[in-house]
Design a protein around this motif. Sequence first.
Motif, PDB file in Angstrom:
ATOM      1  N   MET A  76     -23.690 -12.842  36.792  1.00 51.29           N
ATOM      2  CA  MET A  76     -24.166 -14.060  37.423  1.00 51.29           C
ATOM      3  C   MET A  76     -23.389 -14.244  38.717  1.00 51.29           C
ATOM      4  N   THR A  77     -24.109 -14.546  39.743  1.00 51.36           N
ATOM      5  CA  THR A  77     -23.438 -14.641  41.036  1.00 51.36           C
ATOM      6  C   THR A  77     -23.437 -16.035  41.632  1.00 51.36           C
ATOM      7  N   ASN A  78     -24.340 -16.903  41.218  1.00 52.12           N
ATOM      8  CA  ASN A  78     -24.327 -18.232  41.818  1.00 52.12           C
ATOM      9  C   ASN A  78     -24.515 -19.314  40.759  1.00 52.12           C
ATOM     10  N   LEU A  79     -24.278 -20.536  41.195  1.00 51.98           N
ATOM     11  CA  LEU A  79     -24.326 -21.669  40.276  1.00 51.98           C
ATOM     12  C   LEU A  79     -25.716 -21.847  39.671  1.00 51.98           C
ATOM     13  N   GLU A  80     -26.749 -21.624  40.459  1.00 51.99           N
ATOM     14  CA  GLU A  80     -28.113 -21.781  39.954  1.00 51.99           C
ATOM     15  C   GLU A  80     -28.384 -20.793  38.805  1.00 51.99           C
ATOM     16  N   GLU A  81     -27.972 -19.539  38.982  1.00 49.08           N
ATOM     17  CA  GLU A  81     -28.159 -18.533  37.924  1.00 49.08           C
ATOM     18  C   GLU A  81     -27.358 -18.891  36.681  1.00 49.08           C
ATOM     19  N   SER A  82     -26.095 -19.256  36.867  1.00 52.17           N
ATOM     20  CA  SER A  82     -25.254 -19.532  35.706  1.00 52.17           C
ATOM     21  C   SER A  82     -25.732 -20.764  34.944  1.00 52.17           C
ATOM     22  N   ARG A  83     -26.252 -21.756  35.652  1.00 47.57           N
ATOM     23  CA  ARG A  83     -26.786 -22.933  34.963  1.00 47.57           C
ATOM     24  C   ARG A  83     -28.090 -22.614  34.242  1.00 47.57           C
ATOM     25  N   ALA A  84     -28.923 -21.733  34.818  1.00 51.13           N
ATOM     26  CA  ALA A  84     -30.162 -21.323  34.155  1.00 51.13           C
ATOM     27  C   ALA A  84     -29.843 -20.574  32.857  1.00 51.13           C
ATOM     28  N   VAL A  85     -28.844 -19.705  32.904  1.00 49.65           N
ATOM     29  CA  VAL A  85     -28.416 -18.983  31.703  1.00 49.65           C
ATOM     30  C   VAL A  85     -27.908 -19.976  30.667  1.00 49.65           C
ATOM     31  N   GLY A  86     -27.094 -20.917  31.106  1.00 48.00           N
ATOM     32  CA  GLY A  86     -26.552 -21.925  30.195  1.00 48.00           C
ATOM     33  C   GLY A  86     -27.637 -22.729  29.506  1.00 48.00           C
ATOM     34  N   GLU A  87     -28.667 -23.084  30.251  1.00 44.12           N
ATOM     35  CA  GLU A  87     -29.766 -23.856  29.665  1.00 44.12           C
ATOM     36  C   GLU A  87     -30.534 -23.028  28.635  1.00 44.12           C
ATOM     37  N   LEU A  88     -30.769 -21.750  28.938  1.00 41.95           N
ATOM     38  CA  LEU A  88     -31.445 -20.878  27.967  1.00 41.95           C
ATOM     39  C   LEU A  88     -30.628 -20.765  26.682  1.00 41.95           C
ATOM     40  N   LEU A  89     -29.324 -20.569  26.819  1.00 36.42           N
ATOM     41  CA  LEU A  89     -28.463 -20.432  25.638  1.00 36.42           C
ATOM     42  C   LEU A  89     -28.382 -21.733  24.848  1.00 36.42           C
ATOM     43  N   ARG A  90     -28.250 -22.857  25.546  1.00 38.40           N
ATOM     44  CA  ARG A  90     -28.162 -24.149  24.872  1.00 38.40           C
ATOM     45  C   ARG A  90     -29.456 -24.451  24.112  1.00 38.40           C
ATOM     46  N   SER A  91     -30.602 -24.241  24.760  1.00 45.36           N
ATOM     47  CA  SER A  91     -31.890 -24.505  24.109  1.00 45.36           C
ATOM     48  C   SER A  91     -32.060 -23.645  22.858  1.00 45.36           C
ATOM     49  N   ALA A  92     -31.719 -22.375  22.981  1.00 43.53           N
ATOM     50  CA  ALA A  92     -31.853 -21.473  21.830  1.00 43.53           C
ATOM     51  C   ALA A  92     -30.884 -21.854  20.720  1.00 43.53           C
ATOM     52  N   ARG A  93     -29.661 -22.231  21.098  1.00 42.94           N
ATOM     53  CA  ARG A  93     -28.666 -22.630  20.096  1.00 42.94           C
ATOM     54  C   ARG A  93     -29.145 -23.861  19.330  1.00 42.94           C
ATOM     55  N   GLU A  94     -29.629 -24.857  20.065  1.00 46.94           N
ATOM     56  CA  GLU A  94     -30.106 -26.077  19.424  1.00 46.94           C
ATOM     57  C   GLU A  94     -31.315 -25.797  18.540  1.00 46.94           C
TER      58      GLU A  94
END
Length: 143
Positions: free
Chosen positions: A1-19
């Motif tokens: 991940m190179t920028n904040l937009e990418e890292s936040r998109a990854v975080g949202e995918l992981l959070r949604s799947a975790r929940e």
Amino acid sequence: MTNLEESRAVGELLRSAREAAGLSGRGAAKAASISETRWRQLESGVNDGRPTSAPLATLRSAAQAVGADVADVLRAAGFGEPEDWEPAPPPRIRQLDVSDLTPMQVAQVRGYIAGLKDGGINSPGCQREPSSAKPTLKTGRPV
């Protein structure tokens, strides 16, 4: 991940799947074999005010732990398409088929494995014969 937009998109995918999987952050981190702190960094997309970075293997493990689509997570992280990725590591073997061994042989295998876990051939589960460099089990049979 190179920028904040990418890292936040990854975080949202992981959070949604975790929940969706009904997992806590702690449970997801344990399933991914990473620390809970590291999991929180991945989900938030931020680490010390900077975009979170993670290697492909960590993101793959995190996605698999919560049932997220690995390809979606890796694309969001900027890893491109599947043909660009490194191959997945082979699965860890958690069981050994000993069904064709005698009870004595099973005990020997258990002793040998315990010896390896406890420090190798110099542990109580294994001993060295003075005249040989081959490790042996307590039964004196060469390995």
